[in-house]
Scaffold this motif. Sequence first.
Motif, PDB file in Angstrom:
ATOM      1  N   LEU A 100       0.835  -1.211   0.000  1.00 52.60           N
ATOM      2  CA  LEU A 100       0.000   0.000   0.000  1.00 52.60           C
ATOM      3  C   LEU A 100       0.867   1.258   0.000  1.00 52.60           C
ATOM      4  O   LEU A 100       0.515   2.262  -0.627  1.00 52.60           O
ATOM      5  CB  LEU A 100      -0.967  -0.023   1.176  1.00 52.60           C
ATOM      6  N   HIS A 101       1.997   1.213   0.672  1.00 48.72           N
ATOM      7  CA  HIS A 101       2.932   2.336   0.646  1.00 48.72           C
ATOM      8  C   HIS A 101       3.462   2.541  -0.785  1.00 48.72           C
ATOM      9  O   HIS A 101       3.554   3.680  -1.263  1.00 48.72           O
ATOM     10  CB  HIS A 101       4.092   2.093   1.621  1.00 48.72           C
ATOM     11  N   ALA A 102       3.773   1.438  -1.474  1.00 51.34           N
ATOM     12  CA  ALA A 102       4.237   1.524  -2.863  1.00 51.34           C
ATOM     13  C   ALA A 102       3.145   2.104  -3.765  1.00 51.34           C
ATOM     14  O   ALA A 102       3.431   2.912  -4.662  1.00 51.34           O
ATOM     15  CB  ALA A 102       4.668   0.139  -3.360  1.00 51.34           C
ATOM     16  N   ILE A 103       1.901   1.719  -3.528  1.00 56.38           N
ATOM     17  CA  ILE A 103       0.769   2.276  -4.288  1.00 56.38           C
ATOM     18  C   ILE A 103       0.664   3.775  -4.042  1.00 56.38           C
ATOM     19  O   ILE A 103       0.459   4.559  -4.972  1.00 56.38           O
ATOM     20  CB  ILE A 103      -0.545   1.552  -3.923  1.00 56.38           C
ATOM     21  N   ARG A 104       0.834   4.176  -2.795  1.00 53.61           N
ATOM     22  CA  ARG A 104       0.786   5.596  -2.442  1.00 53.61           C
ATOM     23  C   ARG A 104       1.866   6.364  -3.211  1.00 53.61           C
ATOM     24  O   ARG A 104       1.596   7.408  -3.813  1.00 53.61           O
ATOM     25  CB  ARG A 104       0.962   5.748  -0.925  1.00 53.61           C
ATOM     26  N   VAL A 152      -7.730   1.986  -6.581  1.00 56.35           N
ATOM     27  CA  VAL A 152      -8.592   0.854  -6.223  1.00 56.35           C
ATOM     28  C   VAL A 152      -8.180  -0.388  -7.013  1.00 56.35           C
ATOM     29  O   VAL A 152      -8.088  -1.491  -6.447  1.00 56.35           O
ATOM     30  CB  VAL A 152     -10.082   1.203  -6.430  1.00 56.35           C
ATOM     31  N   ASN A 153      -7.891  -0.239  -8.296  1.00 61.35           N
ATOM     32  CA  ASN A 153      -7.460  -1.381  -9.102  1.00 61.35           C
ATOM     33  C   ASN A 153      -6.116  -1.932  -8.620  1.00 61.35           C
ATOM     34  O   ASN A 153      -5.918  -3.152  -8.561  1.00 61.35           O
ATOM     35  CB  ASN A 153      -7.404  -1.017 -10.582  1.00 61.35           C
ATOM     36  N   TRP A 154      -5.181  -1.061  -8.273  1.00 59.97           N
ATOM     37  CA  TRP A 154      -3.887  -1.509  -7.754  1.00 59.97           C
ATOM     38  C   TRP A 154      -4.050  -2.264  -6.434  1.00 59.97           C
ATOM     39  O   TRP A 154      -3.371  -3.265  -6.203  1.00 59.97           O
ATOM     40  CB  TRP A 154      -2.933  -0.328  -7.569  1.00 59.97           C
ATOM     41  N   ILE A 155      -4.936  -1.788  -5.580  1.00 63.66           N
ATOM     42  CA  ILE A 155      -5.183  -2.483  -4.303  1.00 63.66           C
ATOM     43  C   ILE A 155      -5.679  -3.899  -4.582  1.00 63.66           C
ATOM     44  O   ILE A 155      -5.198  -4.869  -3.995  1.00 63.66           O
ATOM     45  CB  ILE A 155      -6.193  -1.705  -3.435  1.00 63.66           C
ATOM     46  N   ASN A 200     -11.770  -7.331 -11.456  1.00 63.83           N
ATOM     47  CA  ASN A 200     -11.711  -5.883 -11.713  1.00 63.83           C
ATOM     48  C   ASN A 200     -13.071  -5.401 -12.184  1.00 63.83           C
ATOM     49  O   ASN A 200     -13.299  -5.176 -13.347  1.00 63.83           O
ATOM     50  CB  ASN A 200     -10.646  -5.568 -12.762  1.00 63.83           C
ATOM     51  N   GLY A 201     -13.977  -5.238 -11.228  1.00 63.96           N
ATOM     52  CA  GLY A 201     -15.299  -4.780 -11.613  1.00 63.96           C
ATOM     53  C   GLY A 201     -16.118  -4.372 -10.471  1.00 63.96           C
ATOM     54  O   GLY A 201     -15.813  -4.225  -9.380  1.00 63.96           O
TER      55      GLY A 201
END
Length: 145
Positions: free
Chosen positions: A65-69, A117-120, A144-145
């Motif tokens: 999640l840190h990487a996504i941020r 949201v998709n990355w999560i 993914n939907g």
Amino acid sequence: MSKNVFVEGPIAPEFIAESIAKHQSKHTIGAHNIFLGQVRADVIHDNTVVAIDYSAYTDMANEALHAIREKAFAKFDLTCMHIYHSLGVVKAGEICLFVFVSATRRKQVYEATEAIVNWIKTDVPIFGKEMFENDTFTWKQNTNG
């Protein structure tokens, strides 16, 4: 060090309201976008989901999640971004994911929210055990939907 984004149980509407209120003092923000993931009462093989029991490898998940941020701030012109996800049992109708994105303009928040949201869904080791009304369960499959 990564921030812990996990909340035990459902994410309360009051917590969401407080998060919004805290941003009123940030006058460079012109747009917010919020994604709320809610547990659905899906019917799977004639059984209705009554709750999802979320678990995670929290250290790995917080790092992901840190990487996504970091990726979101690099890709989009954001002012603020917050992610919260439930652990433990969340009943149908309750909130399990809260993504809150802020920027100076609306276009950035729309695009960023969808990407985050998709990355999560694809990159974070969070697992959901879908609990049925008959006390059986199945492991949630992310789509993914």
